[in-house]
Motif scaffolding. Structure first.
Motif, PDB file in Angstrom:
ATOM      1  N   SER A 283      -0.017   5.023 -11.104  1.00  0.00           N
ATOM      2  CA  SER A 283       1.089   5.787 -11.684  1.00  0.00           C
ATOM      3  C   SER A 283       1.821   5.017 -12.781  1.00  0.00           C
TER       4      SER A 283
ATOM      5  N   PRO B 187      -3.108  -1.053  -4.010  1.00  0.00           N
ATOM      6  CA  PRO B 187      -2.211   0.103  -3.892  1.00  0.00           C
ATOM      7  C   PRO B 187      -2.566   1.243  -4.834  1.00  0.00           C
ATOM      8  N   GLU B 188      -2.561   2.441  -4.293  1.00  0.00           N
ATOM      9  CA  GLU B 188      -2.802   3.638  -5.094  1.00  0.00           C
ATOM     10  C   GLU B 188      -1.742   3.815  -6.174  1.00  0.00           C
ATOM     11  N   PHE B 189      -0.500   3.391  -5.876  1.00  0.00           N
ATOM     12  CA  PHE B 189       0.585   3.674  -6.819  1.00  0.00           C
ATOM     13  C   PHE B 189       0.457   2.905  -8.130  1.00  0.00           C
TER      14      PHE B 189
ATOM     15  N   SER C 215      -7.209   6.144  -8.486  1.00  0.00           N
ATOM     16  CA  SER C 215      -5.996   6.358  -9.281  1.00  0.00           C
ATOM     17  C   SER C 215      -5.926   5.424 -10.479  1.00  0.00           C
TER      18      SER C 215
ATOM     19  N   GLU D 213       3.791   4.010  -1.314  1.00  0.00           N
ATOM     20  CA  GLU D 213       4.248   4.493  -2.615  1.00  0.00           C
ATOM     21  C   GLU D 213       5.542   3.802  -3.035  1.00  0.00           C
ATOM     22  N   LYS D 214       5.662   3.552  -4.301  1.00  0.00           N
ATOM     23  CA  LYS D 214       6.849   2.895  -4.851  1.00  0.00           C
ATOM     24  C   LYS D 214       7.408   3.717  -6.002  1.00  0.00           C
ATOM     25  N   LYS D 215       8.658   3.470  -6.312  1.00  0.00           N
ATOM     26  CA  LYS D 215       9.255   4.096  -7.485  1.00  0.00           C
ATOM     27  C   LYS D 215       8.552   3.568  -8.730  1.00  0.00           C
ATOM     28  N   PRO D 216       8.283   4.418  -9.721  1.00  0.00           N
ATOM     29  CA  PRO D 216       7.500   3.983 -10.885  1.00  0.00           C
ATOM     30  C   PRO D 216       8.317   3.150 -11.867  1.00  0.00           C
TER      31      PRO D 216
ATOM     32  N   SER E 232       0.798  -1.220   0.000  1.00  0.00           N
ATOM     33  CA  SER E 232       0.000   0.000   0.000  1.00  0.00           C
ATOM     34  C   SER E 232       0.831   1.270   0.000  1.00  0.00           C
TER      35      SER E 232
END
Length: 236
Positions: free
Chosen positions: A106, A101-103, A127, A78-81, A76
């Protein structure tokens, strides 16, 4: 031999930190060339990571026995894209009722997202509506307990949507009928409401499978569908 981008390698290692890899399936995730890691595919020439496929290899889940599923969790944050990622499959793993996860929203080039039977729960993150290239979306068999998200009708690239058996409630958006590329829609085994007459007045230009079984669908089919009722078998 194609060597992966250093930025993608760092993003994958960051992703790995959020996974409880009890079966050591990600033990190959070491060394400089992430294109050789388990579940990873890269674009030839550039080395950009395009596929992350970590689906459970034991897809036969019999009599509700989930004990041999992998133990991935804590996604959950944030992670690097992974900017070039097109394909993400985490299906049939165990995320122990974590939120989606929201990320994921992205991953701007994502075309395929399969999170089916992975024990996710909670709202479908808004998202995901940012994924303007998404073609395949499978959230079936989770514990979503959410309405069908409004943004879904704006993702015109979608060809397949499977949200069967995941606790959806409320109305089925009529705008789904106007998705220009939609071929398969499975919303069966939820608690959704719809008038078959209103729903099927839409265009449904390319629909091949529309499964709305085990919901609260009322009314009769419009006359124009009387001879293609096999496409709408679940509303009869």
């Amino acid at each position: 031999m194609t060597s992966c981008l250093e930025s993608d390698r760092e993003a994958l290692l960051d992703f790995k930190k959020g996974l409880n890899d009890s079966d050591s399936l990600l033990s190959t995730w070491r060394g400089s060339n992430c294109c050789q890691w388990w579940g990873i595919r890269c674009q030839s020439g550039t080395g950009a990571v395009t596929h992350v496929d970590l689906h459970n290899l034991n897809l036969e889940i019999l009599d509700g026995d989930y004990s041999n599923r992998y133990g991935f969790w804590e996604l959950s944050v944030e992670k690097k894209p992974l900017k070039s990622l097109k394909y993400l499959d985490l299906s049939s793993n165990r995320f122990f009722l974590a939120p989606i996860p929201e990320f994921f929203g992205s991953l701007q080039n994502l075309q395929y997202l399969n999170l089916s039977y992975a024990e996710f729960t909670g709202e479908i993150p808004s998202s995901l509506g940012n994924l303007s290239s998404l073609q395949y979306l499978d959230l079936s068999g989770n514990f979503i307990l959410s309405k069908v998200p409004d943004w879904l009708v704006n993702v015109s690239s979608l060809t397949t949507v499977n949200m069967a058996n995941c606790g959806l409630y409320g109305r089925i958006p009529l705008g789904l009928a106007d998705l220009p590329n939609l071929e398969i829609l499975r919303l069966n085994s939820n608690s959704l409401d719809a008038s078959s007459f209103q729903l099927l007045r839409g265009r449904w230009e390319k629909i091949q499978i529309l499964d709305l079984g085990s919901n609260r669908i009322s009314g009769k089919l419009p006359r124009k569908y009387e001879y293609v009722s096999h496409l709408f078998r679940s509303v009869l």
